[in-house]
Scaffold this motif. Structure first.
Motif, PDB file in Angstrom:
ATOM      1  N   ILE A  18       0.844  -1.206   0.000  1.00  0.00           N
ATOM      2  CA  ILE A  18       0.000   0.000   0.000  1.00  0.00           C
ATOM      3  C   ILE A  18       0.874   1.249   0.000  1.00  0.00           C
ATOM      4  O   ILE A  18       0.627   2.195  -0.752  1.00  0.00           O
ATOM      5  CB  ILE A  18      -0.972  -0.005   1.204  1.00  0.00           C
ATOM      6  CG1 ILE A  18      -2.011  -1.122   1.006  1.00  0.00           C
ATOM      7  CG2 ILE A  18      -1.642   1.340   1.386  1.00  0.00           C
ATOM      8  CD1 ILE A  18      -2.829  -1.437   2.230  1.00  0.00           C
ATOM      9  N   ALA A  19       1.931   1.238   0.801  1.00  0.00           N
ATOM     10  CA  ALA A  19       2.856   2.382   0.849  1.00  0.00           C
ATOM     11  C   ALA A  19       3.578   2.536  -0.493  1.00  0.00           C
ATOM     12  O   ALA A  19       3.754   3.664  -0.981  1.00  0.00           O
ATOM     13  CB  ALA A  19       3.866   2.204   1.977  1.00  0.00           C
ATOM     14  N   VAL A  20       3.985   1.432  -1.102  1.00  0.00           N
ATOM     15  CA  VAL A  20       4.708   1.486  -2.381  1.00  0.00           C
ATOM     16  C   VAL A  20       3.802   2.080  -3.459  1.00  0.00           C
ATOM     17  O   VAL A  20       4.225   2.946  -4.234  1.00  0.00           O
ATOM     18  CB  VAL A  20       5.228   0.092  -2.806  1.00  0.00           C
ATOM     19  CG1 VAL A  20       5.813   0.129  -4.206  1.00  0.00           C
ATOM     20  CG2 VAL A  20       6.264  -0.409  -1.813  1.00  0.00           C
ATOM     21  N   GLU A  21       2.549   1.666  -3.481  1.00  0.00           N
ATOM     22  CA  GLU A  21       1.624   2.193  -4.485  1.00  0.00           C
ATOM     23  C   GLU A  21       1.406   3.702  -4.300  1.00  0.00           C
ATOM     24  O   GLU A  21       1.445   4.468  -5.265  1.00  0.00           O
ATOM     25  CB  GLU A  21       0.292   1.447  -4.409  1.00  0.00           C
ATOM     26  CG  GLU A  21      -0.592   1.785  -5.576  1.00  0.00           C
ATOM     27  CD  GLU A  21      -1.606   0.699  -5.895  1.00  0.00           C
ATOM     28  OE1 GLU A  21      -2.719   1.063  -6.269  1.00  0.00           O
ATOM     29  OE2 GLU A  21      -1.278  -0.491  -5.773  1.00  0.00           O
ATOM     30  N   GLU A  22       1.207   4.116  -3.070  1.00  0.00           N
ATOM     31  CA  GLU A  22       1.028   5.552  -2.809  1.00  0.00           C
ATOM     32  C   GLU A  22       2.307   6.329  -3.149  1.00  0.00           C
ATOM     33  O   GLU A  22       2.252   7.439  -3.696  1.00  0.00           O
ATOM     34  CB  GLU A  22       0.627   5.798  -1.357  1.00  0.00           C
ATOM     35  CG  GLU A  22       0.315   7.262  -1.110  1.00  0.00           C
ATOM     36  CD  GLU A  22      -0.402   7.507   0.202  1.00  0.00           C
ATOM     37  OE1 GLU A  22      -0.063   8.510   0.852  1.00  0.00           O
ATOM     38  OE2 GLU A  22      -1.288   6.719   0.569  1.00  0.00           O
ATOM     39  N   TYR A  23       3.443   5.734  -2.845  1.00  0.00           N
ATOM     40  CA  TYR A  23       4.742   6.349  -3.145  1.00  0.00           C
ATOM     41  C   TYR A  23       4.888   6.602  -4.648  1.00  0.00           C
ATOM     42  O   TYR A  23       5.274   7.699  -5.077  1.00  0.00           O
ATOM     43  CB  TYR A  23       5.842   5.422  -2.638  1.00  0.00           C
ATOM     44  CG  TYR A  23       7.258   5.884  -2.809  1.00  0.00           C
ATOM     45  CD1 TYR A  23       7.630   7.206  -2.592  1.00  0.00           C
ATOM     46  CD2 TYR A  23       8.254   4.977  -3.160  1.00  0.00           C
ATOM     47  CE1 TYR A  23       8.952   7.609  -2.729  1.00  0.00           C
ATOM     48  CE2 TYR A  23       9.575   5.371  -3.291  1.00  0.00           C
ATOM     49  CZ  TYR A  23       9.910   6.687  -3.071  1.00  0.00           C
ATOM     50  OH  TYR A  23      11.230   7.084  -3.197  1.00  0.00           O
TER      51      TYR A  23
END
Length: 125
Positions: A18-23
């Motif tokens: 989820i963090a990677v996608e938002e990043y």
């Protein structure tokens, strides 16, 4: 309007998806490529990149390919090292989208600033 219309997909084993996608969304906005409909980007986390590179980026006719290595010289890379590499490779994505010659100098210059500014720190412990 900073609506994301650029198409990207993230493949391969990686932490904090989820963090990677938002990043990646944040990087696209910061690099001013989020609105580009014509661009398709494929990001793949791999065990090892060719030539033991931390990451690679190349332009195929259909899409721009990014590989992020999970290891270097046989040693695992931390999640944060991988995320810094991702910011570096996304600079190359912008260069390809703009039909610019890939510049290591620009990617190196921007990677830490982009990482600090774009990574969703609130989503990781």
């Amino acid at each position: 309007d900073k609506t994301l219309t650029l198409i990207f997909q993230i493949n391969g084993r990686h932490k904090n998806s989820i963090a990677v996608e938002e990043y990646v969304q944040n990087l696209c906005r910061q690099l001013n490529i989020a609105h580009l409909k014509k661009a398709q980007v494929s990001i793949t986390f791999v065990t090892k990149c060719d030539d033991d590179a931390l990451g690679l980026c190349w332009n195929d006719p259909e899409e721009i390919e990014v590989e992020i290595s999970r290891t270097c010289k046989g040693e695992p890379l931390t999640f944060f090292e991988q995320m810094n590499t991702l910011s570096h490779e996304m600079v190359h994505v912008r260069q390809f989208i703009r039909n610019q010659f890939p510049s290591e100098r620009e990617a190196k210059k921007l990677e830490f600033e982009l990482y600090g500014k774009c990574f969703p720190w609130n989503l990781v412990k």
